[in-house]
Scaffold this motif. Structure first.
Motif, PDB file in Angstrom:
ATOM      1  N   CYS A   1      -8.517   3.934  -2.433  1.00  0.00           N
ATOM      2  CA  CYS A   1      -9.413   3.072  -2.088  1.00  0.00           C
ATOM      3  C   CYS A   1     -11.252   3.618  -1.517  1.00  0.00           C
ATOM      4  CB  CYS A   1      -9.262   2.082  -1.167  1.00  0.00           C
ATOM      5  SG  CYS A   1      -8.025   2.330   0.128  1.00  0.00           S
TER       6      CYS A   1
ATOM      7  N   CYS B   1       0.680  -1.109   0.229  1.00  0.00           N
ATOM      8  CA  CYS B   1       0.236   0.054   0.033  1.00  0.00           C
ATOM      9  C   CYS B   1       0.978   1.588   0.117  1.00  0.00           C
ATOM     10  CB  CYS B   1      -0.733   0.175   0.995  1.00  0.00           C
ATOM     11  SG  CYS B   1      -1.578   1.637   1.387  1.00  0.00           S
TER      12      CYS B   1
ATOM     13  N   MET C   1      -9.883   4.806   6.541  1.00  0.00           N
ATOM     14  CA  MET C   1      -8.303   4.873   6.626  1.00  0.00           C
ATOM     15  C   MET C   1      -8.365   5.785   8.150  1.00  0.00           C
ATOM     16  SD  MET C   1      -6.554   5.179   3.399  1.00  0.00           S
ATOM     17  CE  MET C   1      -4.864   4.845   3.445  1.00  0.00           C
TER      18      MET C   1
ATOM     19  N   GLY D   1      -4.876   6.760  -0.313  1.00  0.00           N
ATOM     20  CA  GLY D   1      -6.216   6.795  -0.260  1.00  0.00           C
ATOM     21  C   GLY D   1      -7.252   6.936  -1.040  1.00  0.00           C
TER      22      GLY D   1
ATOM     23  N   VAL E   1      -0.369   3.908   0.541  1.00  0.00           N
ATOM     24  CA  VAL E   1      -1.372   5.769   1.008  1.00  0.00           C
ATOM     25  C   VAL E   1      -1.917   5.781   1.058  1.00  0.00           C
ATOM     26  CG1 VAL E   1      -1.436   5.941   3.829  1.00  0.00           C
ATOM     27  CG2 VAL E   1       0.721   4.525   2.764  1.00  0.00           C
TER      28      VAL E   1
HETATM   29  S1  SF4 Z   1      -5.406   3.023  -3.139  1.00  0.00           S
HETATM   30 FE1  SF4 Z   1      -5.592   2.479  -0.573  1.00  0.00          FE
HETATM   31  S2  SF4 Z   1      -4.944   0.170  -0.763  1.00  0.00           S
HETATM   32 FE2  SF4 Z   1      -4.380   1.098  -2.277  1.00  0.00          FE
HETATM   33  S3  SF4 Z   1      -2.517   1.534  -2.205  1.00  0.00           S
HETATM   34 FE3  SF4 Z   1      -3.917   3.578  -1.371  1.00  0.00          FE
HETATM   35  S4  SF4 Z   1      -4.559   3.547   0.054  1.00  0.00           S
HETATM   36 FE4  SF4 Z   1      -3.735   1.391  -0.294  1.00  0.00          FE
END
Ligand code: SF4
Ligand code: SF4
Lengths: 189, 479, 384
Positions: free
Chosen positions: A132, A126, A143, A130, A128
């Motif tokens: 998702c 990941c 998160m 954000g 990080v």
């Molecule tokens: S989309 Fe979500 S799970 Fe994927 S890298 Fe970004 S923060 Fe991490």
């Protein structure tokens, strides 16, 4: 910016030596006799005799992450404790690091039929970002845990499964109410 | 703190975020207690040094020498140097708004569980780490293994031996023994320092050369050139002081900066009659100025501090080390050997501070209050306080040297040379000539006047030398 | 004598290796060798949607990530032919200038650090951390911000943030002032930097210098003034210029730019209009969450945008913005298939780094350090 020549005092190193040492000595005495305020927010450290020390003793004192901080993920539970996630794969699609793995399954008795049987996030992959959280149409992944992904001793331990991700306060939106077939004991707020 | 749900999650994982802020009163009490304990500790050490010397002195003159070696070199210099490794980091932390090292804990001792103890356990941890590290010798150094191993010793030993001539107390009767805290009372006094200090060149040159590493070689070359050049200035800066005191012996210099034995005794008698603060101290200049070396030799003192800083290779003169350019002449050393280099540097700092204290800051003398102390306690206690005063002055000089070390960027190698040969050497020569002239013309009184005027001139020079217009106040080009 | 400096050498922050040929202590020749930090930016971005490239741009210049975010998103917007909202423009300028301050602080601190003035470095870091805390409150992360979106920005100012920023800016400037006191007029520092690494204006232009390094030679070129983008034309700031293009000028110029950026930040806070931070066009920007949760159109648009990515018409653009170290250019090529066909970055560091051998030739090895620091090479952006 025209360059200025050095004045004689500066030429002999003396003047700047005195000034520089003055700055350091000021810091030194202030910090030596000051009163270390462990408030992690540096700008909030005010009051009698507080010194200028701006670091914190990390494991004992931690700085709380700001509310919008992108920390460790969590799967948001419904009021009945099941994940809000409907296994729509949006987050997995949006993820630039391809670190979300979902396996969908079906509920028998509920209006929401799909749910994730497996939902894993590889916190080492990941980045990080954000995305998702932004991509989820059900507000099912967030998160906002206020922590960062913990350090692990081996790579497999950094893959967090559904059970460890599913935590934190439940969330209910007004648009969700229709989706329950079985009436809830606690009415949604 | 734990109201928001997210904070609660963090709390579950890691425990409370912020320990409670200590109450102001408690903090104040703690600070006062800490400083009292510190002063008491220093007093105890002073007493201990004298007591050890007195104890060994029962064994005759050789015993006295051994006692001084144990007390001064093994206890005073060694412990101070070891603690300085920590103090350097802690003090620099305070100057740079940090907490400083505090992670080493003595958790196995029940009462000290999880207490940082101001970082002192780090000293222990460092020593242990150095002891147990692999003693690695690079392949290229194998041919010169003996020399390679000799270099750290050559750096280490002279640094400690230097302290031998520094007098820490006057000659006193303590616990029934006539003692003086000074290892060697020799005629050539300070020349011993110059002679031994130049030995350090061998250490750096050998370390740089035998390491078979290009960067270390560069460091060794820089170090040799720098040390040899600054020897000259180092010697010349002190010539003025020799003229002023008329001796090379450090204990004589220290004695001349305060009241001599008989004068002190009569002052005590006077003080008993006339009240504590009405005694005219013969050694005090103009009635209020202690006749310490810095009064006679302002230029000499400043130059000596600078030259000494260069001689012991500490920043801003640390080009032989220059950790961001060439990593330093001790690049290939590991474990305890590199530790020896490091500790030698701190030991040299202590020695330089001791010499500066002795020559320029009145050595062990307390200003103004010596008769009073004797009247209320006795001569033995006076000596304890004098040793205490010496240590405090020494710590102050060390502190100044550390502030200098953290305040300035590093010189470039050729600029060090230019500073040494083109600025400091002429100025110190001028100082010697001036001091000698004034001394012949008007004696020590005249020197004091000269020193006072020089101090005023320096202060005025620093304060008044107009700062050239700041660059950012100049007009900008813009459109 | 040939000496290898790096790739792991105390002064080579950002992994780079310098093969230096010495004559005594004088540098005869120096060959920088890059590639230790190569991440394949261009290639990886061909496999992600336009939106997913954004996190990669954080990692280009990791000291001022927001400036990269802004540069990239402006390119995509130009391809699409859309314009972001006014408030988001102000937000971008605001956060970008904060980033510029942090970048310059890091550079100045590093110059001090490598010259042995460790205190300067820590004062600069203290100031930088204050600003990075504000950035993390605003964007959600200190360094990996990924904050801009096509048509706007991801988050508005959090409540109370403006006051916090106003509180901490004086402290930042105070610390900057202390750095100024410790270095600017110090003869040791001046001797180490003046007349070192000099480059004339013509040569600098020939080498392709931009940013502070170019302005230090006296060439008045700042993209913010020369080709104003976002709302820079409404800001009142000055472009400081150097005279001789040596290390000292590069240092003092950065110090001055911090002050100018401080002015811009304050002006932004004052002028910022209320309003939306993201355009309301569901083809490019994700619909608000309320629509996604509550309406079928919202969900449809949302799904389409996430699964297919933003549909960018075929075309080719080059956008250039003023990064912290110079002109940061993005060359974007689209073939209309939802993913970038090619992305090239003109990192300001590369031309400057390539001039390093020219800059340090003939100087002592000790001078290599201030020169190398003052050009502020950032590994991430040199080796995309
Ligand atoms: S989309 Fe979500 S799970 Fe994927 S890298 Fe970004 S923060 Fe991490
Ligand atoms: S977390 Fe959200 S986006 Fe991801 S699968 Fe579940 S519902 Fe879909």
């Amino acid at each position: 910016m025209p360059r200025t020549d050095l004045s004689p005092g500066e030429r002999l190193y003396l003047r700047e030596a005195v000034r520089g040492m003055g700055v350091l000595a000021r810091h030194f005495w202030k910090n030596l006799f000051g009163f270390r305020d462990p408030a992690p927010e540096v700008m909030e450290r005010k009051g009698r005799g507080v010194n200028l020390v701006s670091t914190i003793n990390y494991p004992e004192e931690r700085k709380e992450y700001p509310p919008g901080y992108r920390g460790m993920h969590r799967l948001v539970p419904r009021l009945d404790g099941k994940p809000r996630c409907v296994a729509c794969y949006m987050c997995a699609t949006a993820c630039p690091a391809q670190c979300i793995y979902i396996e969908a399954g079906e509920y028998e008795e509920e209006a929401i039929e799909k749910y994730p049987v497996r939902f894993e996030i590889d916190e080492l992959r990941c980045i990080v970002c954000g995305f998702c959280v932004e991509a989820c149409p059900k507000d099912a992944i967030r998160m906002d845990t206020g922590t960062h992904a913990p350090a692990v001793l081996s790579r497999p331990l950094a893959v967090f499964d559904k059970e460890s991700l599913l935590r934190g306060p439940a969330v209910e939106h007004s648009t969700d109410v229709l989706t329950y077939r079985v009436p809830l004991k606690t009415p949604p707020r | 703190m734990i109201e928001t749900p997210t904070a609660r999650l963090a709390f579950e994982d890691f425990g409370p975020a912020i320990p409670p802020r200590p109450a102001f009163g408690r903090w104040l009490a703690g600070t006062i207690a800490g400083w009292t304990a510190f002063v008491a500790f220093l007093l105890f050490i002073s007493w201990l040094l004298l007591a050890i010397a007195a104890l060994f002195a029962r064994l005759g003159p050789i015993g006295a020498a051994v006692g001084n070696i144990v007390g001064l070199i093994l206890i005073l210099v060694m412990v101070t140097a070891t603690l300085l490794t920590m103090a350097d980091r802690k003090w620099s932390a305070l100057m740079q708004d940090r907490v400083g090292p505090n992670r080493a804990r003595l958790s196995i001792i029940p009462g000290l569980r999880n207490r940082p103890l101001k970082g002192i356990p780090h000293v222990l941890a460092d020593v242990l780490k150095m002891l147990f590290k692999e003693d690695f010798i690079p392949e290229g150094a194998m041919n010169n293994k003996v020399l390679f191993n000799l270099a750290p010793l050559l750096a280490f030993a002279p640094a400690f031996m230097l302290f031998a001539i520094v007098p820490v107390s006057p000659e006193v009767t303590f616990l029934g023994q006539r003692i003086q805290l000074q290892v060697a009372r020799v005629d050539w006094g300070i020349l011993y320092v110059f002679a031994l200090a130049s030995l350090a060149v061998f250490a750096t040159a050998l370390a740089g050369w035998t390491s078979d590493n290009k960067l270390a070689l560069l460091g060794g070359l820089r170090a040799s050139a720098q040390l040899i050049s600054y020897e000259v200035t180092l010697g010349l800066t002190l010539v003025g002081a020799f003229i002023a005191f008329g001796t090379l012996r450090l204990e004589e210099m220290a004695r001349l900066q305060g009241m001599l034995g008989p004068a002190l005794r009569s002052a005590v008698v006077l003080a008993a009659r006339a009240g504590d603060f009405l005694v005219r101290d013969d050694s005090v200049l103009f009635g209020w100025l202690p006749s310490w070396g810095f009064v006679y030799q302002p230029i000499g003192m400043i130059l000596f501090l600078v030259a000494a800083q260069a001689e012991i290779k500490r920043a801003p003169f640390d080009t032989p080390e220059g950790e961001s350019e060439i990593i330093g002449y001790f690049l290939e050393y590991s474990g305890l050997k590199s530790g020896l280099f490091l500790i030698a540097e701190y030991a040299e700092t202590v020695v330089v501070a001791g010499i500066v204290t002795t020559i320029f800051l009145g050595g062990y003398h307390l200003p103004f209050i010596e008769p009073t102390v004797v009247r209320h306690f006795d001569f033995a206690w006076l000596s304890v306080f004098q040793v205490f005063a010496f240590i405090v002055k020494m710590l102050f000089i060390i502190w100044v040297m550390f502030v200098v070390r953290w305040a300035f960027p590093r010189f470039r190698y050729d600029q060090i040379m230019r500073l040494g040969w083109k600025m400091m050497l002429p100025i110190s020569l001028f100082n010697v000539a001036l001091t000698a002239g004034i001394f012949l013309w008007a004696g020590r009184e005249g020197l004091a006047w000269m020193g006072g005027i020089e101090w005023l001139a320096i202060i005025a020079f620093v304060a008044l030398s107009a700062r050239a217009p700041r660059a950012e106040e100049a007009p900008h080009a813009s459109h | 004598m040939t000496v290898n400096l790096g790739p792991s050498h105390p002064a080579m922050h950002g992994t780079v290796r310098l093969i230096v040929t010495l004559d005594g202590e004088t540098i005869v020749e120096a060959v920088p060798e890059i590639g230790f930090l190569h991440r394949g930016f261009s290639k990886s971005s061909e496999h992600s949607t336009w939106h997913q490239v954004l996190p990669y741009t954080d990692r280009l210049n990791y000291v001022s990530p927001i400036l990269n975010n802004v540069g990239y998103i402006m390119g995509v917007e130009k391809l699409l032919g859309i314009k972001d909202t006014e408030r988001s423009q102000y937000l971008r300028v605001l956060a970008g200038e904060i980033s510029r301050i942090t970048d310059h602080l890091t550079c100045i601190g590093a110059i001090g650090l490598e010259l042995g003035a460790f205190t300067v470095f820590l004062y600069a870091m203290e100031a930088r951390e204050l600003l990075w805390d504000r950035i993390s409150e605003l964007t959600g992360a200190r360094v990996t911000t990924s904050w801009t979106r096509v048509g706007g920005v991801a988050s508005d100012l959090p409540p109370g943030w403006e006051q916090k920023l106003r509180d901490c800016l004086p402290r930042v400037m105070e610390l900057t002032g202390e750095v100024d006191t410790l270095l600017t007029r110090n003869r040791i520092f001046i001797d180490r930097t003046r007349g070192i690494g000099v480059l004339s204006a013509e040569e600098a232009v020939d080498w392709g210098f931009t940013g502070p390094c170019l302005r230090a030679t006296g060439v008045n070129y700042d993209v913010r003034k020369a080709h104003p983008y976002l709302v820079y034309d409404r800001m009142d700031f000055e472009v400081p210029l150097g005279a001789s293009g040596d290390t000292y000028d590069r240092y003092i110029l950065r110090l001055e730019e911090i002050r100018q950026s401080h002015r811009i930040v304050l002006q932004c806070l004052e002028q910022m209009p209320p309003g939306p931070i993201l355009i309301d066009d569901w083809r490019y920007a994700l619909p608000p969450k309320k629509e996604v949760f509550g309406s079928i159109e919202g969900v449809m648009a949302h799904f389409k945008l996430i699964t297919e990515g933003i549909q960018v018409p075929p075309g080719e653009v080059y956008v250039y913005t003023e990064g912290a170290n110079g002109e940061l250019g993005f060359h974007l090529v689209s073939n209309g298939k939802g993913k970038p066909y090619a992305i090239q970055v003109r990192g300001p560091g590369l031309p400057i780094l390539s001039a390093l051998p020219r800059l340090i030739k003939g100087h002592a090895i000790a001078d290599l350090i201030p020169i190398f620091d003052s050009i502020n090479m950032i590994g991430g952006e040199v080796e995309q």
